[in-house]
Structures are given as C-alpha cells and as structure tokens.
Design a protein around this motif. Structure first.
Motif, PDB file in Angstrom:
ATOM      1  N   VAL A 158      -7.254   7.517   8.243  1.00 51.73           N
ATOM      2  CA  VAL A 158      -5.676   7.758   8.400  1.00 51.73           C
ATOM      3  C   VAL A 158      -5.332   8.924   9.486  1.00 51.73           C
ATOM      4  CG1 VAL A 158      -3.425   8.458   7.597  1.00 51.73           C
ATOM      5  CG2 VAL A 158      -5.098   6.717   6.285  1.00 51.73           C
ATOM      6  N   ILE A 159      -6.142  10.030   9.139  1.00 46.31           N
ATOM      7  CA  ILE A 159      -5.844  11.272  10.175  1.00 46.31           C
ATOM      8  C   ILE A 159      -6.540  11.208  11.430  1.00 46.31           C
ATOM      9  CG2 ILE A 159      -5.542  12.748   8.205  1.00 46.31           C
ATOM     10  CD1 ILE A 159      -8.401  13.776   8.717  1.00 46.31           C
ATOM     11  N   PRO A 211      -5.425  -0.939   1.178  1.00 45.67           N
ATOM     12  CA  PRO A 211      -6.004  -0.395  -0.195  1.00 45.67           C
ATOM     13  C   PRO A 211      -6.964   0.641  -0.321  1.00 45.67           C
ATOM     14  CG  PRO A 211      -5.840  -2.636  -0.178  1.00 45.67           C
ATOM     15  CD  PRO A 211      -5.716  -2.303   1.409  1.00 45.67           C
ATOM     16  N   GLU A 212      -7.717   0.770   0.682  1.00 47.84           N
ATOM     17  CA  GLU A 212      -8.863   1.637   0.986  1.00 47.84           C
ATOM     18  C   GLU A 212      -8.329   3.078   0.973  1.00 47.84           C
ATOM     19  OE1 GLU A 212      -8.601   0.217   5.036  1.00 47.84           O
ATOM     20  OE2 GLU A 212      -8.192  -0.687   2.960  1.00 47.84           O
ATOM     21  N   VAL A 213      -7.045   3.224   1.553  1.00 47.64           N
ATOM     22  CA  VAL A 213      -6.640   4.616   1.814  1.00 47.64           C
ATOM     23  C   VAL A 213      -6.101   5.148   0.661  1.00 47.64           C
ATOM     24  CG1 VAL A 213      -6.078   4.197   4.312  1.00 47.64           C
ATOM     25  CG2 VAL A 213      -4.527   3.993   2.650  1.00 47.64           C
ATOM     26  N   ASP A 214      -5.471   4.257  -0.240  1.00 49.02           N
ATOM     27  CA  ASP A 214      -4.993   4.725  -1.678  1.00 49.02           C
ATOM     28  C   ASP A 214      -6.209   4.978  -2.623  1.00 49.02           C
ATOM     29  OD1 ASP A 214      -2.457   4.360  -1.158  1.00 49.02           O
ATOM     30  OD2 ASP A 214      -2.131   2.246  -1.863  1.00 49.02           O
ATOM     31  N   VAL A 215      -7.346   4.222  -2.381  1.00 51.15           N
ATOM     32  CA  VAL A 215      -8.587   4.628  -3.169  1.00 51.15           C
ATOM     33  C   VAL A 215      -8.841   6.050  -2.944  1.00 51.15           C
ATOM     34  CG1 VAL A 215     -10.760   4.197  -3.534  1.00 51.15           C
ATOM     35  CG2 VAL A 215      -9.293   2.271  -3.846  1.00 51.15           C
ATOM     36  N   TRP A 216      -9.021   6.265  -1.642  1.00 47.24           N
ATOM     37  CA  TRP A 216      -9.417   7.698  -1.326  1.00 47.24           C
ATOM     38  C   TRP A 216      -8.520   8.884  -1.856  1.00 47.24           C
ATOM     39  CZ3 TRP A 216     -13.180  10.018   1.946  1.00 47.24           C
ATOM     40  CH2 TRP A 216     -12.892  11.501   2.250  1.00 47.24           C
ATOM     41  N   VAL A 257       0.860  -1.225   0.042  1.00 50.09           N
ATOM     42  CA  VAL A 257       0.060   0.070   0.106  1.00 50.09           C
ATOM     43  C   VAL A 257       0.835   1.298   0.098  1.00 50.09           C
ATOM     44  CG1 VAL A 257      -0.439  -0.236   2.592  1.00 50.09           C
ATOM     45  CG2 VAL A 257      -1.727   1.387   1.099  1.00 50.09           C
ATOM     46  N   HIS A 258       0.456   2.133  -1.017  1.00 51.86           N
ATOM     47  CA  HIS A 258       1.567   3.394  -1.108  1.00 51.86           C
ATOM     48  C   HIS A 258       1.440   4.471  -0.090  1.00 51.86           C
ATOM     49  CE1 HIS A 258       3.235   6.928  -2.826  1.00 51.86           C
ATOM     50  NE2 HIS A 258       3.863   6.214  -3.597  1.00 51.86           N
ATOM     51  N   ARG A 259       0.259   4.799   0.420  1.00 47.21           N
ATOM     52  CA  ARG A 259       0.120   5.514   1.531  1.00 47.21           C
ATOM     53  C   ARG A 259       0.363   6.925   1.290  1.00 47.21           C
ATOM     54  NH1 ARG A 259       1.206   2.771   7.261  1.00 47.21           N
ATOM     55  NH2 ARG A 259       3.469   2.949   6.614  1.00 47.21           N
ATOM     56  N   ASP A 260       0.924   7.493   0.266  1.00 41.74           N
ATOM     57  CA  ASP A 260       1.250   8.827  -0.002  1.00 41.74           C
ATOM     58  C   ASP A 260       1.060   9.065  -1.399  1.00 41.74           C
ATOM     59  OD1 ASP A 260       2.122  11.379   0.692  1.00 41.74           O
ATOM     60  OD2 ASP A 260       4.175  11.009   0.593  1.00 41.74           O
ATOM     61  N   LEU A 261       0.084   8.740  -1.912  1.00 43.52           N
ATOM     62  CA  LEU A 261      -0.324   9.124  -3.226  1.00 43.52           C
ATOM     63  C   LEU A 261      -0.662  10.555  -3.373  1.00 43.52           C
ATOM     64  CD1 LEU A 261      -2.295   5.845  -4.313  1.00 43.52           C
ATOM     65  CD2 LEU A 261       0.001   6.687  -5.272  1.00 43.52           C
TER      66      LEU A 261
END
Length: 512
Positions: A186-187, A195-200, A138-142
């Motif tokens: 996340v915040i 994956p869901e945080v990357d989708v956001w 998961v990237h987390r900083d897109l």
C-alpha cells in the motif's frame, strides 16, 4: 443564519422517532449525539453531518461509500447502521450506540493485554473482517482507533470511509489508511487485491494488543516506510510460542506469501477458547434478509405496523420506521445474551460444523452413523472426489428446527434433565445420574413446558454444584446443506459423566 432554537426545532422535526440527548463527540463536519428510539426505547447514536462542510472538504464520496457499505452489513462485530435521513442541509445517520469508546484508548489505559483477552478481541476482529471480505468489501483502514467497544467490551469495526468494493480480476492501488498499520504494497503504491492488506493491519493490531506498542514506529516517515517495506520489527520475549508463530505469518512483506483469513482461523493460537458463534462461517447478507424472526415480527406488528408490508420491506432491505424498530429489537435481544449461547441459532447465520478446541473435542463431540456421502465440513480436510463417510460430528437432521427441538426436549425430559431456555434453539441444562437435582433447579420439569413460550424451567445459578452434576449447553445450528446440527457442550462436571449422558441421550433419541 439559523439560531440555536431554530436549529433544534428542525432536528426534532426531521427526527420525530428519536429523543436526542447529549453530544458524544464533534468532528470536522458534524457531531454525534446519543438518542433514544421512541418505540423500542433502545439507545442509538446519531451522526449529524453538515452537507456544506462535507462538500467543502471534498468528503462526499467517503460519506456515501460508508453509508452504502454499512447499509448492507449485519454482523455482531461490525457497527450497525439503522437508517439514514437526508435533509437539504444535513444527513442524519442513525447507528448502533457503542458505549465504551475505542480499543486504542483501552490499550493505552491497560498497556499490553493478557493473551486470553487479546485473543478474544482478535477473534472478534477477524470474524468481522472475514464478513467484510465475504461481501466483497476491503476495509483498508483497520486500526485500534476504528475498533469500538460496547458495554460488554465486544469489538465493533467502524469507519468504512476508506473501504472499497472488490471485483474479481480488478486490483486496487489507492494508498490510504494510517502509515503504521498500512501494508508494504500500500505505501509502495503497488497494486493489491484487498484482503491481504487487511490481514497485515490485523497483524499489527494483534502485535499492539499483546505488546502495548507498535511493531513499526518511527517519527521520521521515510524511516517508518523503510521498516515496513523491509518487515523490520522485533518480537518481545514475553509472547507465547503460539503468538510468536502467528504474528510473523501475518506480517510477511510479500502479499502472496502472507497468511490468509482462513489460515488464521485454523491457527492453534486463534482456535483456543474460540466462542461457538465465532467458530462458524460469517452470515450471508442475502440469506439474512430472507430469514425473519417471528417473535420480533409480532412485537413490531403490535406497534401498529402491517405484517405484509413489514415482511416485504425486510426481504427487500427497505428502510422505514417498521424495519428500524424490527432491527433495533432484534439486535438488542441478542446483545443481552453472551458467550456460546449468545449465537442462539440465529437463522440468518449460515453455519457449518463448529470446530471445538482440541482439548475440548472429546468432551463435546457426539457421533452419529450416517450412510452415504459426507463432506469434511469444518475438519480442515479436502477431497477431490466423493468418499463414503460413515461418521459425522454432531447430530444432523433435515426436519424443521421446531420438530427437532421437540424431540430433543422429550429426550431430555426422559433423562430427568432440567433446563433453562435461552432462546428457541438453545438451552442451558443440568443433569445428574439417577435424576437427583436437589438445590439445582427451583421447580421440577413439567411436560407442558416443552417448547412453551416462556423459559419455564428456572435455573438456580447459585453455588454448590455437586461433583456428580453435569452442566451443559445445547445449541442448534444450520449447516450449508440446509440441515440442522445439534451440539452438546460440557460446561461443568467430569468428562466421563458427560459422555455417559451423551450415550444416554443418543439412546433416548434412538440414534444408537
């Protein structure tokens, strides 16, 4: 203390295979220089990271994580890492040279993008993110600052320093990334799968592409967080109905109700004008290591490297001079071509049925009768039990791809089709009823051109294609069942005439 001369000679000593050029940028713990690979003459970017600065800034884990992940990845829309050279004082990271800067600067310069251009970027981003998730990352900083553009404005996802490995049954909690692009969970410091945080973040990026602004923005951080947690934003009236439907599905505060990458892929707005190489599932990393391009292999062997050692190194993902040369040649060969045929049957790609856009389906589909059991690959239909299928989209075969292409070219020859080879498994073709091709191709078809090493049929791409001339493309894909799928795609010419050609082609192959 080392002087400039001593420092420069050390770099040359540690990087004998590269000719260093100008500095592209300077960061907090190193610099990036452009360089030329001596053997292949291809340009690369070399990050020179100072070990002492990394340690002082407590960034060792970030650097180590990014290197580990990028070593694993091979995807056309993820930045490529070719090799890492470590010395007592520095770490040299040799990466793909990306010429055109950040997507962020592109958006700032152009303002909001037209939908077709924004969609093109978004399709590439989603393909790269899907590949990450498939490889449990998961990237987390897109964000647009971490999306680079090459010379042809293709996206390259970069900066995996905040990424993490996903494990089944384990959740992540670290609050990271840029606040404007970070998901509510996340915040808020809640657990998340990944994956869901990357989708956001992709939803925020899509909004930025189409609107030229951010959906959640406030100079006051508490107010910004309040907007994100509440999902409070507005959609401009200029957005199309498709975009107005897609963005809110991605920016859902509840991660359990948020759209997934597979669902994004099926959305009509995403599917429009989807390039063929992006219509297939992302390549599998382990399969990529096993598939070797014989043509590139021979080029590297000519440079003086042992064949068996090179093959063994490629299969085991080992880094050495020979494998670096191989991947530089491979990547730059595919980079030269573009569009639908840019995918060029790369065997490492694990492909299933490409999904044509609904408006193109009638023009590109060739139907074959296949007895037995079939899967609804790429058809968005799921069954709980085997069902007998009489028809499948596309021509399938378990024969060797070279045998398939030999038969295809023989059939095209019988139909007086002229072609230009783009790769071993892809061609651009032209045909007209009766076999009249004046001013279309420069030289006639010869029997000995079948599967020759050169693109023997030279295409005249000049103007003046007559209305009774069909221009189409042929591409061979590999499916998950170890079969090969042949696809014909109309480029120019009437749809009815193209269907006539398809029928004649099927008859020539004795499928009908």
């Amino acid at each position: 203390m080392e002087g400039p001369t001593s420092r420069g000679s050390n770099v040359d000593l540690f990087l004998p295979n590269y000719k260093l050029g100008k500095t592209l940028g300077i960061g907090s713990f190193g610099k990036v220089k452009i360089a030329e690979h001596a053997l292949t003459r291809h340009k690369v970017a070399i990050k020179i990271l100072n070990r002492r600065k990394i340690k002082n800034m407590e960034m060792e884990e970030k650097v180590r994580r990014e290197i580990k992940i990028l070593r694993l990845f091979m995807h056309p829309h993820i930045i490529r890492l070719y090799e890492v050279i470590e010395t007592p004082s520095d770490i040299y990271v040799v990466m793909e040279y990306v010429k055109s800067g950040e997507l962020f600067d592109y958006i700032v310069e152009k303002g909001r993008l037209q939908e077709d251009e924004a969609r093109c970027f978004f399709q590439q981003i989603i393909s790269g993110v899907e590949y990450c998730h498939r490889n449990m990352v998961v990237h987390r900083d897109l964000k647009p600052e971490n999306l680079l553009l090459d010379s042809k404005c293709n996206v390259k996802i970069a900066d995996f320093g905040l990424s993490n490995i996903m494990r089944d049954g384990h959740f992540l909690k670290t609050s990271c990334g840029s606040p404007n692009y970070a998901a509510p969970e996340v915040i808020s410091g809640r657990l998340y799968a990944g994956p869901e945080v990357d989708v956001w973040s992709c939803g925020v990026i899509l909004y930025a592409l189409l609107c030229g602004t951010l959906p959640f923005d406030d100079e006051n951080i508490p107010n910004l967080f309040k907007k994100i947690k509440g999902g409070i934003y507005t959609l401009p009236s200029h957005l199309s109905a498709g975009a107005r439907d897609l963005i809110p599905r991605m920016l859902v505060v509840d991660p359990m109700k948020r759209m997934t990458i597979p669902e994004i892929r099926q959305h009509p707005w995403f599917q429009a004008h989807l390039p063929r190489y992006l219509a297939v599932p992302p390549p599998d990393t382990m399969q990529q290591a096993k598939k070797i391009d014989e043509e590139i292999l021979q080029e590297v062997i000519k440079m003086g490297y042992d064949r068996n050692q090179l093959v063994d190194s490629l299969c085991n993902r080992l880094q050495n001079e020979a494998t670096v040369a191989y991947y530089l040649l491979l990547d730059n060969r595919f980079r030269i071509s573009n569009g639908y045929l840019g995918a060029e049957f790369q065997e490492p790609m694990e492909c299933s049925f490409p999904r044509p856009h609904p408006s193109e389906a009638a023009a590109s589909a060739i139907v074959q009768h296949i007895p037995g059991y079939m899967d609804h690959q790429g058809m968005d239909l799921r069954t709980q039990f085997p069902v007998e299928r009489k028809w499948a989209l596309g021509l399938q075969s378990r024969a060797h791809p070279r045998e398939i292409m030999t038969e295809v070219l023989k059939a095209l020859q019988e139909l007086n089709v002229c072609w230009k080879k783009i790769g071993h498994y892809s061609m651009k073709c032209r045909w007209s009823p009766g076999g009249h091709h004046e001013n279309v191709f420069d030289i006639p078809l010869q029997a000995n051109h079948i599967l020759g090493d050169e693109s023997a049929i030279i295409e005249n791409d000049g103007a003046g294609i007559r209305s009774n001339v069909i221009k189409f493309e042929v591409q061979l894909y590999k499916t998950r069942e170890e079969k090969y799928l042949l696809d014909l795609q109309r480029v120019n010419g009437t749809q009815l005439l193209f269907l006539d050609l398809c029928a004649a082609f099927l008859a020539q192959l004795r499928v009908l």
